[in-house]
Design an enzyme around this catalytic site. Structure first.
Site, PDB file in Angstrom:
ATOM      1  N   ASP A  82      38.896  -9.143  98.934  1.00  0.00           N
ATOM      2  CA  ASP A  82      38.942  -9.142 100.400  1.00  0.00           C
ATOM      3  C   ASP A  82      38.589 -10.545 100.923  1.00  0.00           C
ATOM      4  O   ASP A  82      37.572 -11.119 100.527  1.00  0.00           O
ATOM      5  CB  ASP A  82      37.924  -8.104 100.903  1.00  0.00           C
ATOM      6  N   HIS A 180      35.736  -7.722 113.017  1.00  0.00           N
ATOM      7  CA  HIS A 180      34.818  -7.151 112.024  1.00  0.00           C
ATOM      8  C   HIS A 180      33.509  -6.699 112.670  1.00  0.00           C
ATOM      9  O   HIS A 180      33.126  -7.225 113.706  1.00  0.00           O
ATOM     10  CB  HIS A 180      34.464  -8.201 110.963  1.00  0.00           C
ATOM     11  N   ALA A 212      38.731  -2.138 110.984  1.00  0.00           N
ATOM     12  CA  ALA A 212      39.224  -0.821 111.390  1.00  0.00           C
ATOM     13  C   ALA A 212      38.150   0.264 111.412  1.00  0.00           C
ATOM     14  O   ALA A 212      38.452   1.432 111.595  1.00  0.00           O
ATOM     15  CB  ALA A 212      40.369  -0.396 110.484  1.00  0.00           C
ATOM     16  N   ASN A 253      41.312  -1.355 106.573  1.00  0.00           N
ATOM     17  CA  ASN A 253      40.076  -1.891 106.013  1.00  0.00           C
ATOM     18  C   ASN A 253      38.827  -1.296 106.664  1.00  0.00           C
ATOM     19  O   ASN A 253      38.692  -1.322 107.886  1.00  0.00           O
ATOM     20  CB  ASN A 253      40.034  -3.409 106.209  1.00  0.00           C
ATOM     21  N   THR A 254      37.926  -0.810 105.811  1.00  0.00           N
ATOM     22  CA  THR A 254      36.765  -0.080 106.315  1.00  0.00           C
ATOM     23  C   THR A 254      35.507  -0.453 105.537  1.00  0.00           C
ATOM     24  O   THR A 254      35.438  -0.205 104.334  1.00  0.00           O
ATOM     25  CB  THR A 254      37.011   1.441 106.161  1.00  0.00           C
TER      26      THR A 254
HETATM   27  O1  TD3 Z   1      37.700  -7.114 105.592  1.00  0.00           O
HETATM   28  N1  TD3 Z   1      36.933  -6.106 106.047  1.00  0.00           N
HETATM   29  C1  TD3 Z   1      35.692  -5.780 105.352  1.00  0.00           C
HETATM   30  C2  TD3 Z   1      34.625  -6.852 105.525  1.00  0.00           C
HETATM   31  C3  TD3 Z   1      34.166  -7.002 106.944  1.00  0.00           C
HETATM   32  C4  TD3 Z   1      32.667  -7.094 107.118  1.00  0.00           C
HETATM   33  O2  TD3 Z   1      32.088  -5.852 107.405  1.00  0.00           O
HETATM   34  C5  TD3 Z   1      37.347  -5.414 107.166  1.00  0.00           C
HETATM   35  O3  TD3 Z   1      38.329  -5.789 107.787  1.00  0.00           O
HETATM   36  C6  TD3 Z   1      36.562  -4.161 107.611  1.00  0.00           C
HETATM   37  O4  TD3 Z   1      36.099  -4.288 108.924  1.00  0.00           O
HETATM   38  P1  TD3 Z   1      34.980  -3.344 109.585  1.00  0.00           P
HETATM   39  O5  TD3 Z   1      35.625  -2.759 110.827  1.00  0.00           O
HETATM   40  O6  TD3 Z   1      34.616  -2.270 108.624  1.00  0.00           O
HETATM   41  O7  TD3 Z   1      33.834  -4.237 109.936  1.00  0.00           O
HETATM   42 ZN    ZN Z   2      38.630  -8.072 107.114  1.00  0.00          ZN
END
Ligand code: TD3
Ligand code: ZN
Length: 307
Positions: A82, A180, A212, A253-254
């Site tokens: 990621d 995020h 998301a 993404n979560t």
């Molecule tokens: O790429 N990510 C995961 C890392 C973000 C830091 O938490 C996302 O796009 C997930 O985003 P979200 O909404 O869970 O913060």
């Molecule tokens: Zn992200």
């Protein structure tokens, strides 16, 4: 079975559903994701950030995923890097056994993002690994934002078309107004669905929604009732997630949701019994909370029973 991101997302793209891409930083999070997939009969993408890789060690991150995918051989799982920041970091992930990588050069000018992404695509495709890239800035948009301000931060669909054609990237994260973390929107949640549809029409590849997390009310309430503070937090409503999937999002993404759900349970145990110091008593309810949240999410995204 460990497969490429492409294998999972091509099917999702064809059949218009979303697959959760869940971040992990330890065994508890990772096993919760696998157990949820097993119960919901859903494919999964498990992803580690550079920070998570540093925390776990790259071989441990890959090793845990390999062991769990052997334990659940019927679950298609992709291991994804990621927000890879450099070519070197993507290459290290590919060499260690990741089956999918993201090169995030979205903060660079278009041409630089394109050339960096193309370089990673060449390296990764040679090893059968899929690649994600990002266009635009991850940022919440507000109601009174002007058209030119919007164009400055969100994805440009024409650029997306050129970018995908020239880089050969497998899936693209177009910025459409998410961010995020736990504080995504100041006022009412707002995403640019029209822009998303235009990107899908012009690229016709799987698209990715970053930022998301939904922060469902029951998760927020559980965190608050444990004594946590989440003032002003706001996530992407479930109805928006479904609208995005209709618009062509296939990877969702979560991370934040999982963190909040887990820590609320840990905090509760600490509050309830100040003599407790058995780690399992803290982490087991945390893991169960993540599992429940993920199963709910798989039903919303439409990936349940897609194995
Ligand atoms: O790429 N990510 C995961 C890392 C973000 C830091 O938490 C996302 O796009 C997930 O985003 P979200 O909404 O869970 O913060
Ligand atoms: Zn992200």
């Amino acid at each position: 079975m460990l497969v490429t991101g492409n294998e999972i997302l091509k099917k999702a793209h064809k059949e218009y559903y979303g697959v959760g891409a869940f971040n992990f930083v330890n065994y508890e999070m990772l096993s919760a994701i696998f157990e949820a997939a097993n119960e919901a009969n859903s494919p999964i993408i498990v992803q580690a950030s550079e920070g998570a890789i540093k925390y776990l060690g790259i071989d441990m991150a890959v090793g845990m995923v390999k062991i769990l995918s052997k334990k659940y051989p019927h679950i298609p799982v992709a291991l994804h890097l990621d927000h890879g920041t450099t070519f070197e970091s993507c290459k290290a992930a590919v060499d260690a056994g990741f089956t999918s990588v993201m090169i995030d050069a979205s903060h660079h000018p278009f041409e630089e993002n394109l050339s960096e992404t193309s370089k990673v695509v060449k390296m990764a495709h040679a090893k059968g690994v899929s690649v994600e890239a990002e266009l635009g800035r991850l940022m919440g948009i507000e109601d009174n934002i002007s058209v030119s301000e919007k164009d400055a931060v969100l994805v440009n669909p024409k650029e997306a078309e050129q970018f995908v054609k020239e880089s050969g990237v497998d899936f693209l994260a177009p910025a459409i107004g998410t961010s995020h973390g736990a504080f995504k929107f100041k006022g009412e949640p707002k995403l640019d669905f029209e822009r998303l549809q235009e990107v899908k029409r012009l690229t016709n590849i799987p698209l990715v929604l970053h930022g998301a997390s939904a922060i469902p009310d029951y998760v927020k309430d559980s965190f608050l009732s444990s004594g946590g503070d989440l003032k002003g937090s706001k996530g992407v409503p479930f109805s928006f997630l479904q609208e995005s999937i209709k618009g062509g999002i296939n990877k969702v993404n979560t991370d934040t949701d999982l963190r909040i759900a887990f820590i609320a349970e840990v905090r509760k145990v600490a509050n309830d019994d100040n003599t407790q110091f058995d780690l399992r008593k803290f982490f087991t309810p945390g893991k169960e909370a993540i599992k429940k949240l993920i199963i709910e999410r798989m039903n919303i995204l439409g990936s349940s029973n897609k194995i």
